[in-house]
Design a protein around this motif. Structure first.
Motif, PDB file in Angstrom:
ATOM      1  N   UNK A  95       2.669   5.769   1.105  1.00  0.00           N
ATOM      2  CA  UNK A  95       3.959   5.118   0.831  1.00  0.00           C
ATOM      3  C   UNK A  95       4.771   5.887  -0.217  1.00  0.00           C
ATOM      4  N   UNK A  96       5.999   6.146   0.100  1.00  0.00           N
ATOM      5  CA  UNK A  96       6.895   6.823  -0.836  1.00  0.00           C
ATOM      6  C   UNK A  96       6.926   8.327  -0.715  1.00  0.00           C
ATOM      7  N   UNK A  97       6.041   8.918   0.107  1.00  0.00           N
ATOM      8  CA  UNK A  97       6.061  10.371   0.206  1.00  0.00           C
ATOM      9  C   UNK A  97       7.357  10.823   0.880  1.00  0.00           C
ATOM     10  N   UNK A  98       8.163  11.682   0.215  1.00  0.00           N
ATOM     11  CA  UNK A  98       9.521  11.958   0.708  1.00  0.00           C
ATOM     12  C   UNK A  98       9.661  13.154   1.633  1.00  0.00           C
ATOM     13  N   UNK A  99       8.584  13.884   1.894  1.00  0.00           N
ATOM     14  CA  UNK A  99       8.742  15.178   2.552  1.00  0.00           C
ATOM     15  C   UNK A  99       8.195  15.231   3.970  1.00  0.00           C
ATOM     16  N   UNK A 100       8.021  14.076   4.597  1.00  0.00           N
ATOM     17  CA  UNK A 100       7.542  14.057   5.971  1.00  0.00           C
ATOM     18  C   UNK A 100       8.656  14.434   6.940  1.00  0.00           C
ATOM     19  N   UNK A 101       8.281  15.155   7.979  1.00  0.00           N
ATOM     20  CA  UNK A 101       9.202  15.404   9.087  1.00  0.00           C
ATOM     21  C   UNK A 101       8.772  14.633  10.334  1.00  0.00           C
ATOM     22  N   UNK A 102       7.544  14.121  10.309  1.00  0.00           N
ATOM     23  CA  UNK A 102       7.024  13.272  11.385  1.00  0.00           C
ATOM     24  C   UNK A 102       6.328  12.096  10.729  1.00  0.00           C
ATOM     25  N   UNK A 103       6.812  10.901  10.969  1.00  0.00           N
ATOM     26  CA  UNK A 103       6.161   9.711  10.415  1.00  0.00           C
ATOM     27  C   UNK A 103       5.019   9.275  11.321  1.00  0.00           C
ATOM     28  N   UNK A 104       3.966   8.730  10.668  1.00  0.00           N
ATOM     29  CA  UNK A 104       2.811   8.181  11.392  1.00  0.00           C
ATOM     30  C   UNK A 104       2.213   9.203  12.357  1.00  0.00           C
ATOM     31  N   UNK A 105       2.083  10.438  11.878  1.00  0.00           N
ATOM     32  CA  UNK A 105       1.530  11.505  12.727  1.00  0.00           C
ATOM     33  C   UNK A 105       0.033  11.314  12.968  1.00  0.00           C
ATOM     34  N   UNK A 106      -0.638  10.621  12.072  1.00  0.00           N
ATOM     35  CA  UNK A 106      -2.083  10.469  12.181  1.00  0.00           C
ATOM     36  C   UNK A 106      -2.858  11.703  11.760  1.00  0.00           C
ATOM     37  N   UNK A 107      -2.157  12.736  11.298  1.00  0.00           N
ATOM     38  CA  UNK A 107      -2.835  13.953  10.856  1.00  0.00           C
ATOM     39  C   UNK A 107      -3.419  13.754   9.459  1.00  0.00           C
ATOM     40  N   UNK A 108      -4.531  14.398   9.159  1.00  0.00           N
ATOM     41  CA  UNK A 108      -5.184  14.200   7.872  1.00  0.00           C
ATOM     42  C   UNK A 108      -4.487  14.970   6.752  1.00  0.00           C
ATOM     43  N   UNK A 109      -4.569  14.423   5.555  1.00  0.00           N
ATOM     44  CA  UNK A 109      -4.054  15.102   4.370  1.00  0.00           C
ATOM     45  C   UNK A 109      -4.907  14.672   3.188  1.00  0.00           C
ATOM     46  N   UNK A 110      -4.775  15.359   2.065  1.00  0.00           N
ATOM     47  CA  UNK A 110      -5.480  15.022   0.832  1.00  0.00           C
ATOM     48  C   UNK A 110      -4.481  14.433  -0.159  1.00  0.00           C
ATOM     49  N   UNK A 111      -4.959  13.555  -1.015  1.00  0.00           N
ATOM     50  CA  UNK A 111      -4.068  12.905  -1.979  1.00  0.00           C
ATOM     51  C   UNK A 111      -4.224  13.500  -3.379  1.00  0.00           C
ATOM     52  N   UNK A 112      -3.118  13.617  -4.044  1.00  0.00           N
ATOM     53  CA  UNK A 112      -3.107  14.051  -5.438  1.00  0.00           C
ATOM     54  C   UNK A 112      -3.681  12.955  -6.328  1.00  0.00           C
ATOM     55  N   UNK A 113      -3.293  11.728  -6.054  1.00  0.00           N
ATOM     56  CA  UNK A 113      -3.854  10.539  -6.701  1.00  0.00           C
ATOM     57  C   UNK A 113      -4.341   9.634  -5.581  1.00  0.00           C
ATOM     58  N   UNK A 114      -5.514   9.060  -5.734  1.00  0.00           N
ATOM     59  CA  UNK A 114      -6.122   8.329  -4.626  1.00  0.00           C
ATOM     60  C   UNK A 114      -5.376   7.047  -4.280  1.00  0.00           C
ATOM     61  N   UNK A 115      -4.818   6.384  -5.253  1.00  0.00           N
ATOM     62  CA  UNK A 115      -4.150   5.109  -5.017  1.00  0.00           C
ATOM     63  C   UNK A 115      -2.909   5.291  -4.134  1.00  0.00           C
ATOM     64  N   UNK A 116      -2.730   4.430  -3.168  1.00  0.00           N
ATOM     65  CA  UNK A 116      -1.574   4.518  -2.266  1.00  0.00           C
ATOM     66  C   UNK A 116      -0.275   4.407  -3.043  1.00  0.00           C
ATOM     67  N   UNK A 117       0.641   5.317  -2.742  1.00  0.00           N
ATOM     68  CA  UNK A 117       1.964   5.279  -3.357  1.00  0.00           C
ATOM     69  C   UNK A 117       2.016   5.777  -4.777  1.00  0.00           C
ATOM     70  N   UNK A 118       0.884   6.206  -5.349  1.00  0.00           N
ATOM     71  CA  UNK A 118       0.866   6.674  -6.739  1.00  0.00           C
ATOM     72  C   UNK A 118       1.053   8.188  -6.758  1.00  0.00           C
ATOM     73  N   UNK A 119       2.188   8.644  -7.214  1.00  0.00           N
ATOM     74  CA  UNK A 119       2.514  10.066  -7.331  1.00  0.00           C
ATOM     75  C   UNK A 119       2.261  10.819  -6.019  1.00  0.00           C
ATOM     76  N   UNK A 120       2.837  10.365  -4.933  1.00  0.00           N
ATOM     77  CA  UNK A 120       2.581  11.032  -3.650  1.00  0.00           C
ATOM     78  C   UNK A 120       3.165  12.432  -3.558  1.00  0.00           C
ATOM     79  N   UNK A 121       4.075  12.790  -4.476  1.00  0.00           N
ATOM     80  CA  UNK A 121       4.744  14.088  -4.400  1.00  0.00           C
ATOM     81  C   UNK A 121       3.735  15.236  -4.454  1.00  0.00           C
ATOM     82  N   UNK A 122       2.550  14.974  -5.037  1.00  0.00           N
ATOM     83  CA  UNK A 122       1.549  16.030  -5.158  1.00  0.00           C
ATOM     84  C   UNK A 122       0.661  16.198  -3.946  1.00  0.00           C
ATOM     85  N   UNK A 123       0.896  15.436  -2.887  1.00  0.00           N
ATOM     86  CA  UNK A 123      -0.012  15.488  -1.738  1.00  0.00           C
ATOM     87  C   UNK A 123       0.066  16.811  -0.978  1.00  0.00           C
ATOM     88  N   UNK A 124       1.233  17.464  -0.976  1.00  0.00           N
ATOM     89  CA  UNK A 124       1.327  18.730  -0.228  1.00  0.00           C
ATOM     90  C   UNK A 124       0.417  19.794  -0.842  1.00  0.00           C
TER      91      UNK A 124
END
Length: 614
Positions: A95-124
């Motif tokens: 939630x809140x990640x601003x850099x998606x070009x495809x929503x709900x892709x189902x592709x895996x990614x790693x989180x910068x912070x584990x909690x949903x919506x917490x500092x998602x900018x670092x996920x890339x």
């Protein structure tokens, strides 16, 4: 006080096979003690930059097994890898990640912070890091990782690659090190995929580098550099990019990675002092990396014949990432894996190639910015930054509050070397408040211990002086200590050290405990970690400064300034003489005689210079 992040030279770190095996043994012991029942290897205090860290330690265990076949390691690798596959893979959009070009892709990614919506900018970048940890494990998987788990890891790594290149904007933070790291991940993933898919991934990785990174390089000091957080070079991340370029060349053999790495390496060599201190960057101006930069500095230093290992790294991270308690963290573990795998030796002697943007000999160096104004002067172990007066920064004559160092036309340079002396003459047209075009001629001469600076310009009325630097730091063994003193500096005319008369964040007093980076962040438009310290520092109004009055005995029609740095016996024997001759301005000091040619230069307009010892 000491600077926090600039400590010992990186080429002083032990790098023999025995030293690396001992290091891996220590890592293995700590990891096996930490390994939880569910297979977690994360540091208990980790909160951010966490998504790849357990996997990173797993990759180190895999490398240790490859080298030593410790029978305790296969089970630890299997359990910790299962933990990552089970607990640290996310497929629902954060939630809140601003850099998606495809929503709900189902592709895996790693989180910068584990909690949903917490500092998602670092996920890339966290997903890039997880991809790199994964491919290192795959490279070591034979005989270690069961086929089913290996195939699951291949599928995950391919999913990470697709999320990075299909479901998001590529390189959303405009961070060259992250982008090149992603390319390396693709290059290393490709051999683990079926031939058709593998070739597609390799081709895509190379095209991303060519089209999204290489085509957008930023020029500084004559070099084309990978863009980093909106700028050209960052003292922390620039050498990390160099490591990624080294690995890209090692695994692909593509010549463009070697070319760009050599260009960046020569740039670093030109700006780095003998003592390894440097300053400047759009993300961290003074923070230095450590083990993350060893591969690139060693690999390309050897290729270009330069002692890049003099770079002062943060020795707290000398071998791998650690938390404040000293415990290992798996962040960036791939850099330790690669530097162990690469056997390139350090090149430990200075390059003999003259560099336009550097004067260097012995323990003296001057780094020059894009306009050939000194950006950093080093003599007798002390470092001088450009001082600030009336919002103007640099080294040069000041008249009526106006600093004459910004060129109004072509800047010309002449380098000269004798058996005992190294010299550089810089000539540039400048214009002051009176709108008069003058020619500023700055001569830098060193014998490897002392630096003589002579600046000549058409006569300046009033009470001009030479802004001769901000004394900022000095070597103190394996540390760099802040200073506000300018011992060992002598001037032909009266010399004084001044401090700002006004307090505030836009006035830097070297006697304070603030570092340059702290002061720069305080002036930046955005907070630390997001703001640009280089941009912030440009808002500085005034600073501590060395001010040198004109030298006596200058020929008619000229104002001449002469300063000597690195004088072990300050004030002794410095009485330079100046004479106008048909060939130009003759400068005679206790160590040399130089003739600075006429402003017009030779038949091509290039400056003429002769230097001889006394």
């Amino acid at each position: 006080m000491h600077l926090t992040h600039q400590r010992g030279p990186l080429h002083d770190l032990p790098d023999s096979p025995e030293a690396y095996d001992a290091l891996l043994t220590a890592v293995t012991g700590e990891a096996l003690t930490r390994l939880t029942r569910d297979g977690n290897l994360e540091h208990p205090a980790a909160t951010d930059d966490i998504g790849d860290t357990s996997l990173g330690i797993t990759s180190l265990l895999a490398l240790a097994w490859q080298r030593g076949k410790d029978p305790l390691l296969p089970e630890a690798v299997a359990r910790s890898l299962a933990f990552h596959l089970r607990e640290r893979v996310y497929t629902e959009d954060n939630p809140g990640y601003p850099n998606l070009t495809v929503r709900n892709s189902g592709l895996p990614y790693a989180r910068y912070v584990l909690e949903s919506g917490a500092h998602p900018i670092g996920d890339w970048p966290s997903t890039v890091w997880a991809l790199l940890q994964a491919v290192n494990i795959l490279d070591a998987a034979e005989g270690l990782v069961a086929d089913e788990q290996r195939m699951e890891l291949v599928e995950l790594a391919h999913g990470y690659w697709r999320w990075l290149t299909e479901a998001t904007f590529f390189n959303p933070q405009e961070a060259g090190n992250q982008a090149i790291g992603c390319v390396v991940g693709g290059l290393m993933l490709a051999p683990h995929l079926p031939p058709g898919e593998g070739e597609s991934v390799r081709s895509r990785a190379i095209s991303l580098y060519a089209d999204k990174i290489r085509a957008h390089r930023v020029r500084d000091r004559g070099a084309a550099l990978p863009p980093e957080h909106g700028g050209a070079y960052d003292n922390n991340y620039g050498p990390i990019s160099l490591s990624f370029l080294a690995q890209a060349h090692r695994v692909s053999g593509e010549e463009m990675f070697a070319q760009d790495g050599e260009a960046l390496a020569r740039y670093i060599d030109a700006r780095l002092t003998n003592g390894g201190y440097d300053n400047g960057g759009p993300r961290y101006s003074e923070q230095h990396s450590a083990f993350e930069s060893v591969l690139g500095l060693r690999y390309f230093g050897h290729r270009i014949g330069a002692d890049l290992g003099r770079y002062r790294g943060d020795s707290r991270w000398a071998r791998h990432a650690v938390k404040p308690d000293g415990g290992i963290d798996g962040h960036f573990a791939w850099m330790l894996v690669w530097q162990i795998q690469d056997t390139t030796p350090w090149h430990r002697t200075p390059s003999t190639e003259p560099l336009r943007h550097q004067l260097r000999a012995g323990t003296v160096s001057v780094a020059f910015d894009d306009k050939m104004t000194p950006s950093l002067v080093e003599a007798a172990g002390t470092y001088y930054l450009p001082a600030a007066v009336n919002r103007q920064h640099g080294f040069g004559p000041v008249t009526d509050g106006f600093l004459l160092c910004r060129p109004m036309g072509e800047v010309r340079v002449r380098d000269l070397r004798t058996p005992a002396l190294t010299a550089k003459l810089v000539t540039k047209p400048v214009v002051g408040r009176d709108h008069v075009l003058r020619h500023l001629r700055s001569l830098y001469v060193t014998d490897g211990t002392t630096l003589w600076v002579t600046v000549a310009v058409e006569h300046l009325d009033g009470t001009p002086y030479l802004l001769a630097g901000l004394p900022y730091a000095t070597d103190d063994g394996d540390r760099v200590r802040r200073t506000a003193e300018a011992g060992g500096v002598t001037s032909a005319g009266p010399l004084r050290l001044t401090h700002p008369a006004t307090e505030g964040v836009d006035h830097f007093d070297a006697r304070s405990e603030a570092t340059q980076q702290q002061a720069a962040f305080a002036l930046a438009a955005d907070p630390r970690g997001y703001g640009n310290p280089d941009e912030g520092w440009r808002h500085l109004v005034s600073s501590t400064a060395l001010e040198a009055d004109p030298a006596p005995g200058a020929p008619a029609g000229l104002s001449v300034f002469a300063v000597r740095y690195g004088d072990g016996d300050s004030g002794a024997g410095f009485a330079p003489a100046f004479e106008a001759t048909p060939e130009g301005l003759r400068v005679r000091t206790e160590a040399f005689t130089a003739v600075i040619g006429e402003v017009a230069g030779d038949v091509r307009g290039e400056p003429e210079l002769t230097v001889s010892g006394c």
